[in-house]
Design an enzyme around this catalytic site. Structure first.
Site, mmCIF file in Angstrom:
data_model
loop_
_atom_site.group_PDB
_atom_site.id
_atom_site.type_symbol
_atom_site.label_atom_id
_atom_site.label_comp_id
_atom_site.label_asym_id
_atom_site.label_seq_id
_atom_site.Cartn_x
_atom_site.Cartn_y
_atom_site.Cartn_z
ATOM 1 N N GLY A 13 -11.809 -24.041 -6.774
ATOM 2 C CA GLY A 13 -12.380 -23.276 -8.364
ATOM 3 C C GLY A 13 -10.925 -23.277 -9.007
ATOM 4 C CB VAL A 79 -12.035 -22.775 5.868
ATOM 5 C CG1 VAL A 79 -11.076 -21.826 6.680
ATOM 6 C CG2 VAL A 79 -11.002 -23.610 5.191
ATOM 7 C CD GLU A 170 -21.928 -16.187 -21.167
ATOM 8 O OE1 GLU A 170 -20.744 -16.139 -21.464
ATOM 9 O OE2 GLU A 170 -22.257 -16.773 -19.776
ATOM 10 C CG ASP A 307 -13.843 -14.099 -8.958
ATOM 11 O OD1 ASP A 307 -13.256 -13.980 -9.820
ATOM 12 O OD2 ASP A 307 -14.955 -14.899 -9.339
#
Length: 424
Positions: A13, A79, A170, A307
């Site tokens: 990301g 992972v 949005e 995050d």
């Protein structure tokens, strides 16, 4: 430290990719591991969900983006565990050794213990989520077109979005434009403009992370688009027939066939792995509490960013889960690892530079905060367009998205409104 210093980054990301790009010329051997073979520009996922853009326009193959970095390899893998003592990342089908580990696996939807709601109210975190929502929204109009019962038809034309943060706002604004502009001539038995869009928020205003004046401006712009914000409302149940909300001491059931979730996020499961294997401390959202240098206490070789991390050393509160935070943390960790590999002194603590907050609501409608400067309307919308174009990873994607946006702006059309996985 030799040039064979091994670095493993888990997650492609914003945090992981920017760390990898910053280490492209460092004296390290770098391995980037992700379950997907592409970097996803998540801030524009809602435009895929509402048919304005296609998935390929907001995603870039990781091998292509990092292809010129001779010290970097990209692995497609998942992972599942860590061996902290031997410094190994355990994959479902292999392993990778590291001297420095960067974990940037982000977050997922959080239904606050009501996981059964996920099937009824999809969230928006992945390409698959976006195409599922797109199909769900468009199919609702198709069902309404064929429904002879007026009451049931109204339920198909009622859309409920839970959560009035940036994603919810949005989605609501884009859905209003679909109903009022894009689909206005497409049906013979219904008027899409009769659609009702409800935006439910547990706090007392929309866009709670923004200053109160911008929240008010955002609400005014939403109302102008025909969106009805319902603030101070807590969702107590979601079923096939709609949503039950609690307003004060009263409960109310809202009949709707389409419910979307934008109310909360939870850190990825690797947070628990880090807690079990490395003794990391987690907050209530499952995020890893990190040191001022973004490492885990007692393990300076393990860095957690984006995050998944909870950085509270600047203002006492965790930094927001937005792309600029992850980008800056990725660059910071890359510099720290580079200095370690070159035998140089460590950098100072991480400091986040807040460049401002943006949220778009619709055509010529947005709000923006730059320190004490607050703007809204066309100017904020124009800044939002420019910033998001510049943050797209590939130049080709910037050009494609710009062309799509210009076309959509002129024609009010959305060319990617395809039902690709028809919901039941």
């Amino acid at each position: 430290m030799s040039a064979t210093h091994r670095v493993v980054i888990v997650g492609g990301g914003f945090g992981g990719l920017y760390a990898a790009k910053a280490l492209g010329r460092a004296p390290v051997s770098l391995t980037l591991i992700d379950r997907r073979n592409f970097h996803l520009f998540q801030p524009l996922l809602y435009q895929v969900a509402t048919g304005a853009l296609s998935p390929g326009e907001i995603a870039s193959p990781l091998r292509y983006v990092l292809g010129k970095h001779r010290n970097t390899e990209v692995l497609l893998g998942e992972v599942v565990d860590l061996d902290v003592e031997k410094r190994r990342v355990i994959l479902r089908d292999g392993e990778a050794a590291y001297d420095d580990l960067v974990v940037a696996t982000g977050a997922t939807h959080h239904y606050f213990g009501n996981e059964g709601w996920a099937r009824l109210a999809p969230g928006l975190k992945t390409i698959e989520d976006a195409t599922t929502i797109r199909s769900k929204l468009l199919a609702a109009f198709e069902h309404a077109e064929r429904e002879p019962d007026p009451q049931k038809r109204h339920q198909w034309l009622r859309f409920v979005i839970v959560g009035a943060g940036p994603t919810g706002v949005e989605l609501a604004g884009a859905l209003s434009e679909i109903a009022n502009d894009t689909l206005r001539h497409d049906f013979r038995h219904i008027n899409p403009a009769e659609a009702q869009i409800l935006l439910i928020e547990g706090e007392d205003r929309v866009l709670p992370p923004f200053p109160a004046d911008l929240s008010k401006k955002a609400e005014q712009q939403l109302v102008a688009l025909g969106v009805r914000p319902l603030t101070g409302a807590r969702v107590t149940n979601i079923d096939e027939g709609g949503v039950t909300v609690k307003l004060g001491d009263r409960e109310r059931h809202i009949a709707a066939r389409t419910v979307l979730w934008a109310a909360g996020v939870r850190a990825s499961r690797l947070g628990k792995v880090l807690a079990e294997r490395a003794g990391a401390t987690l907050d209530r959202a499952g995020r890893v509490l990190v040191e001022p240098d973004l490492s885990i206490a007692g393990h300076p070789e393990i860095h957690v960013i984006g995050d998944l991390s909870s950085f509270t050393h600047q203002g006492g509160k965790p930094l927001p889960g937005v792309a600029p935070v992850a980008m800056q943390q990725g660059r910071y960790v890359a510099e720290a690892i580079r200095r370690k590999a070159e035998g140089k002194p460590a950098t100072g603590p991480f400091r986040y530079f807040d460049k401002g907050n943006l949220a778009t609501i619709g055509r010529n409608k947005a709000v923006a905060q730059f320190g004490r400067v607050h703007v809204w309307g066309f100017l904020a919308w124009f800044v939002w367009v420019f910033v998001h174009l510049m943050y797209l990873v590939e130049f080709e994607n910037r050009l494609l998205v710009l062309v799509e946006w210009v076309y959509n702006y002129v024609t009010r059309n959305r060319g990617a409104r395809l039902i690709t996985n028809r919901p039941a």
